[in-house]
Design an enzyme around this catalytic site. Structure first.
Site, PDB file in Angstrom:
ATOM      1  N   GLU A  87       0.805  -1.211   0.000  1.00  0.00           N
ATOM      2  CA  GLU A  87       0.000   0.000   0.000  1.00  0.00           C
ATOM      3  C   GLU A  87       0.846   1.272   0.000  1.00  0.00           C
ATOM      4  O   GLU A  87       1.856   1.355   0.674  1.00  0.00           O
ATOM      5  CB  GLU A  87      -0.933   0.015   1.219  1.00  0.00           C
ATOM      6  CG  GLU A  87      -1.912  -1.143   1.271  1.00  0.00           C
ATOM      7  CD  GLU A  87      -2.938  -1.097   0.156  1.00  0.00           C
ATOM      8  OE1 GLU A  87      -3.104  -0.041  -0.472  1.00  0.00           O
ATOM      9  OE2 GLU A  87      -3.593  -2.142  -0.073  1.00  0.00           O
ATOM     10  N   ARG A  97     -18.283  -1.234   5.661  1.00  0.00           N
ATOM     11  CA  ARG A  97     -19.349  -1.953   4.934  1.00  0.00           C
ATOM     12  C   ARG A  97     -19.899  -3.086   5.778  1.00  0.00           C
ATOM     13  O   ARG A  97     -21.065  -3.478   5.640  1.00  0.00           O
ATOM     14  CB  ARG A  97     -18.786  -2.476   3.610  1.00  0.00           C
ATOM     15  CG  ARG A  97     -19.782  -3.235   2.750  1.00  0.00           C
ATOM     16  CD  ARG A  97     -19.141  -3.680   1.451  1.00  0.00           C
ATOM     17  NE  ARG A  97     -17.935  -4.480   1.657  1.00  0.00           N
ATOM     18  CZ  ARG A  97     -17.941  -5.788   1.936  1.00  0.00           C
ATOM     19  NH1 ARG A  97     -19.087  -6.441   2.066  1.00  0.00           N
ATOM     20  NH2 ARG A  97     -16.806  -6.434   2.092  1.00  0.00           N
ATOM     21  N   CYS A 150      -8.004  -2.436   8.226  1.00  0.00           N
ATOM     22  CA  CYS A 150      -6.647  -2.405   7.663  1.00  0.00           C
ATOM     23  C   CYS A 150      -6.181  -0.973   7.461  1.00  0.00           C
ATOM     24  O   CYS A 150      -5.089  -0.581   7.909  1.00  0.00           O
ATOM     25  CB  CYS A 150      -6.610  -3.173   6.347  1.00  0.00           C
ATOM     26  SG  CYS A 150      -6.746  -4.964   6.520  1.00  0.00           S
ATOM     27  N   HIS A 174      -1.352  -5.828   1.786  1.00  0.00           N
ATOM     28  CA  HIS A 174      -2.556  -6.635   1.702  1.00  0.00           C
ATOM     29  C   HIS A 174      -2.251  -7.951   0.993  1.00  0.00           C
ATOM     30  O   HIS A 174      -1.472  -7.986   0.039  1.00  0.00           O
ATOM     31  CB  HIS A 174      -3.656  -5.891   0.945  1.00  0.00           C
ATOM     32  CG  HIS A 174      -4.580  -5.129   1.827  1.00  0.00           C
ATOM     33  ND1 HIS A 174      -4.814  -3.779   1.703  1.00  0.00           N
ATOM     34  CD2 HIS A 174      -5.362  -5.549   2.865  1.00  0.00           C
ATOM     35  CE1 HIS A 174      -5.686  -3.395   2.622  1.00  0.00           C
ATOM     36  NE2 HIS A 174      -6.026  -4.445   3.337  1.00  0.00           N
TER      37      HIS A 174
END
Length: 221
Positions: A87, A97, A150, A174
């Site tokens: 990342e 979500r 995360c 990830h």
């Protein structure tokens, strides 16, 4: 005359507990596997973080205070991604979500009220990607760590570095689902052993490299 020895780079590698109804989390499974053998020039420590807003950053800060690492590499699951993604950017927003493991489901809330909108990783992200690819494993730079726990941890780590521990370097990786997680769904996966090998390449590269590669790894969408 004795030759002075160079102290190993102290690295903290973290993964997450299972979440979202899963019985396993390949991030933690791979972190444990990556630490199963010594790594030249690295003193490797590992920790499992709770998949909980707030509590994950608290646990990370406590572990950093205990270990005093030179480098921190946090790892999380990104189900649906086909490769190891290093990342680039952490965003100052929680937008869930699904609930975290404590049932929290924040929407459009800042991680650090009044903090910068985003931070960049302080790891050599492109060199890490190149090292994983050189080992024969798929990897790419990612420009979004999502808005779940995360990214929450990634931003918390980056904020800690920016405001309290400027000598520390850190970032986030990830990883895809493990094969056993996708038996009944059409999703990409990578074996935990392959992910662990990729993490070892990332840790070794982050430990020895301060100047990143200047190569194109941008996205067109």
């Amino acid at each position: 005359m004795t030759t002075p020895t160079t102290a190993p780079t102290r690295v903290l590698l973290t993964g997450f507990q299972p979440f979202g109804g899963e019985s396993t989390n390949p991030s933690w499974d791979a972190v444990r596997a990556a630490a199963a053998a010594p790594l030249d020039g690295v003193e490797l420590h590992i920790a499992e973080l709770p998949c909980v807003y707030g509590g994950s950053i608290t646990a990370l800060r406590a572990t950093i205070a205990e270990i005093h690492p030179d480098v921190v590499v946090c790892v999380g699951q990104a189900g649906g991604r086909p490769d190891i993604t290093v990342e680039r950017v952490a965003l100052n927003v929680d937008d869930a979500r699904i609930p975290d493991n404590a049932g929290a489901e924040p929407i459009d809330e800042p991680i650090v009220p009044g903090g910068p909108a985003a931070y960049f990783a302080t790891l050599p992200i492109k060199a890490c990607v190149a090292a994983v690819r050189a080992a024969g494993l798929p990897a790419s730079v990612s420009n979004t760590a999502g808005t779940f726990v995360c990214n929450h941890v990634f931003y918390g780590l980056a904020h800690l570095i920016a405001t309290e521990l400027p000598q520390l370097r850190g970032g986030f990786v990830h990883v895809p689902y493990a094969p056993e997680q996708v038996i009944d769904r059409a999703q990409p996966s990578l074996p935990v052993a392959a992910v662990a090998a990729a993490l070892r390449e990332i840790v070794a590269t982050a430990a020895r490299t301060r100047t990143d590669l200047r190569v194109a790894e941008g996205a067109t969408h």
